[in-house]
Design a protein around this motif. Sequence first.
Motif, PDB file in Angstrom:
ATOM      1  N   UNK A  10       0.850  -1.192   0.000  1.00  0.00           N
ATOM      2  CA  UNK A  10       0.000   0.000   0.000  1.00  0.00           C
ATOM      3  C   UNK A  10       0.881   1.236   0.000  1.00  0.00           C
ATOM      4  N   UNK A  11       0.237   2.375  -0.160  1.00  0.00           N
ATOM      5  CA  UNK A  11       0.943   3.650  -0.087  1.00  0.00           C
ATOM      6  C   UNK A  11       0.078   4.730  -0.683  1.00  0.00           C
ATOM      7  N   UNK A  12       0.416   5.987  -0.444  1.00  0.00           N
ATOM      8  CA  UNK A  12      -0.396   7.066  -0.984  1.00  0.00           C
ATOM      9  C   UNK A  12      -0.277   7.164  -2.506  1.00  0.00           C
ATOM     10  N   UNK A  13      -1.265   7.778  -3.117  1.00  0.00           N
ATOM     11  CA  UNK A  13      -1.247   8.024  -4.557  1.00  0.00           C
ATOM     12  C   UNK A  13      -0.013   8.842  -4.902  1.00  0.00           C
ATOM     13  N   UNK A  16       4.277   5.580  -6.133  1.00  0.00           N
ATOM     14  CA  UNK A  16       4.892   4.711  -7.141  1.00  0.00           C
ATOM     15  C   UNK A  16       4.689   3.234  -6.888  1.00  0.00           C
ATOM     16  N   UNK A  17       3.662   2.882  -6.100  1.00  0.00           N
ATOM     17  CA  UNK A  17       3.464   1.459  -5.759  1.00  0.00           C
ATOM     18  C   UNK A  17       3.098   0.629  -6.988  1.00  0.00           C
ATOM     19  N   UNK A  18       2.346   1.202  -7.927  1.00  0.00           N
ATOM     20  CA  UNK A  18       1.974   0.477  -9.142  1.00  0.00           C
ATOM     21  C   UNK A  18       3.196   0.121  -9.979  1.00  0.00           C
ATOM     22  N   UNK A  19       4.104   1.070 -10.131  1.00  0.00           N
ATOM     23  CA  UNK A  19       5.342   0.852 -10.895  1.00  0.00           C
ATOM     24  C   UNK A  19       6.192  -0.227 -10.229  1.00  0.00           C
ATOM     25  N   UNK A  20       6.306  -0.142  -8.903  1.00  0.00           N
ATOM     26  CA  UNK A  20       7.093  -1.125  -8.148  1.00  0.00           C
ATOM     27  C   UNK A  20       6.494  -2.519  -8.302  1.00  0.00           C
ATOM     28  N   UNK A  21       5.176  -2.619  -8.184  1.00  0.00           N
ATOM     29  CA  UNK A  21       4.512  -3.931  -8.282  1.00  0.00           C
ATOM     30  C   UNK A  21       4.696  -4.537  -9.673  1.00  0.00           C
ATOM     31  N   UNK A  22       4.576  -3.723 -10.720  1.00  0.00           N
ATOM     32  CA  UNK A  22       4.785  -4.224 -12.092  1.00  0.00           C
ATOM     33  C   UNK A  22       6.199  -4.780 -12.247  1.00  0.00           C
ATOM     34  N   UNK A  23       7.186  -4.052 -11.708  1.00  0.00           N
ATOM     35  CA  UNK A  23       8.573  -4.466 -11.814  1.00  0.00           C
ATOM     36  C   UNK A  23       8.812  -5.762 -11.034  1.00  0.00           C
ATOM     37  N   UNK A  24       8.230  -5.854  -9.830  1.00  0.00           N
ATOM     38  CA  UNK A  24       8.368  -7.076  -9.027  1.00  0.00           C
ATOM     39  C   UNK A  24       7.832  -8.285  -9.789  1.00  0.00           C
TER      40      UNK A  24
END
Length: 198
Positions: A10-13, A16-24
């Motif tokens: 999780x994290x605020x809008x 960059x959590x979406x970018x991190x998750x895609x990379x993971x």
Amino acid sequence: MEKGLLLVVSGPSGAGKGTICKRLLSENKNIKLSISATTRSPRAGEVDGVNYFFLDKKDFEEKIKKNEFLEYAEVYGNYYGTPKQYVLEQLNSGKDVLLEIDIQGALNIKEIYPDGVFVFILPPSMEELKSRIVKRGTETKESLTRRFESAYEEIKFAFKYDYAVVNDEVDLAVNKIQSIISAEKYRVHRQKDTIDGI
């Protein structure tokens, strides 16, 4: 076979959590993305069982009654939820499951599944967070202010998570989360079968 990890991010809008998750997901083939269920209609190109599990409202409400979701919420008249069976099947098969979710949903999951690994993604600074949201070009002045104010509130919840990772550079942040996954797999309670076998 060791059970997989449930990794909740999780994290605020704008953190960059979406970018991190895609990379993971692209770098770690043992991680599966949790597929949410929803009552909204599929958008062009979306596939049932790939992008979402598409359900009608009656089916969704029936599953709520049967306690078949790890968490769920109603957003703009549509339900969204995390199906328990899909997640548990993946974990039991040894796969790690990644769930990118809002704070309320994450804290609900923590109550039901405390063995999960909860990671909060932080921006390097509030100035950088604001700059990232502005660069998207999708916000009005009012919605930018609202997002920024809610980010201040959301960051206070970081203390309820197991780990906090600052996303100053995506590569570094992803490496930190990979390290967290590795370390978590060697916790004694996750090594019970190995220890018993020896």
